[in-house]
Design a protein around this motif. Sequence first.
Motif, PDB file in Angstrom:
ATOM      1  N   LYS A   1       1.999   1.947  -5.868  1.00 32.76           N
ATOM      2  CA  LYS A   1       0.765   1.907  -6.324  1.00 32.76           C
ATOM      3  C   LYS A   1       0.770   2.793  -8.059  1.00 32.76           C
ATOM      4  O   LYS A   1       1.923   2.924  -8.663  1.00 32.76           O
ATOM      5  CB  LYS A   1      -0.457   3.202  -6.014  1.00 32.76           C
TER       6      LYS A   1
ATOM      7  N   GLY B   1       0.977  -1.352  -0.307  1.00 34.27           N
ATOM      8  CA  GLY B   1       0.346  -0.319   0.131  1.00 34.27           C
ATOM      9  C   GLY B   1       0.950   0.933  -0.299  1.00 34.27           C
ATOM     10  O   GLY B   1       0.608   2.289   0.293  1.00 34.27           O
TER      11      GLY B   1
ATOM     12  N   PRO C   1       2.321   4.784  -1.535  1.00 30.59           N
ATOM     13  CA  PRO C   1       2.551   5.539  -2.473  1.00 30.59           C
ATOM     14  C   PRO C   1       3.205   4.859  -3.971  1.00 30.59           C
ATOM     15  O   PRO C   1       2.480   5.379  -4.849  1.00 30.59           O
ATOM     16  CB  PRO C   1       2.696   7.059  -2.135  1.00 30.59           C
TER      17      PRO C   1
END
Length: 86
Positions: free
Chosen positions: A86, A81, A83
């Motif tokens: 992503k 998760g 950043p």
Amino acid sequence: MKKIKNETELVREALRIGAIYVEKRKAAKFEQTDSSRQKIEYLYRLLVHDNLIQPLVKGQESEQNMKHKLALWISRQLPEGHPLLK
């Protein structure tokens, strides 16, 4: 090699985390005057030496390929998760 999403940012993060690893291991200390190329090569070779990443095939040890390996390494170290993943 297939380019990773956010590879440039991952390489920056790898150099930041790698500098801490290098100092804790008491192998060296990155100075501000060191070029990013020197840092990339040193960190890559140290991680290979410590068996934390698999070495590149002889003849393919370019800066771009070393950056790719460092990006892969740090992407596996970051929590799920994050950043940059992503």
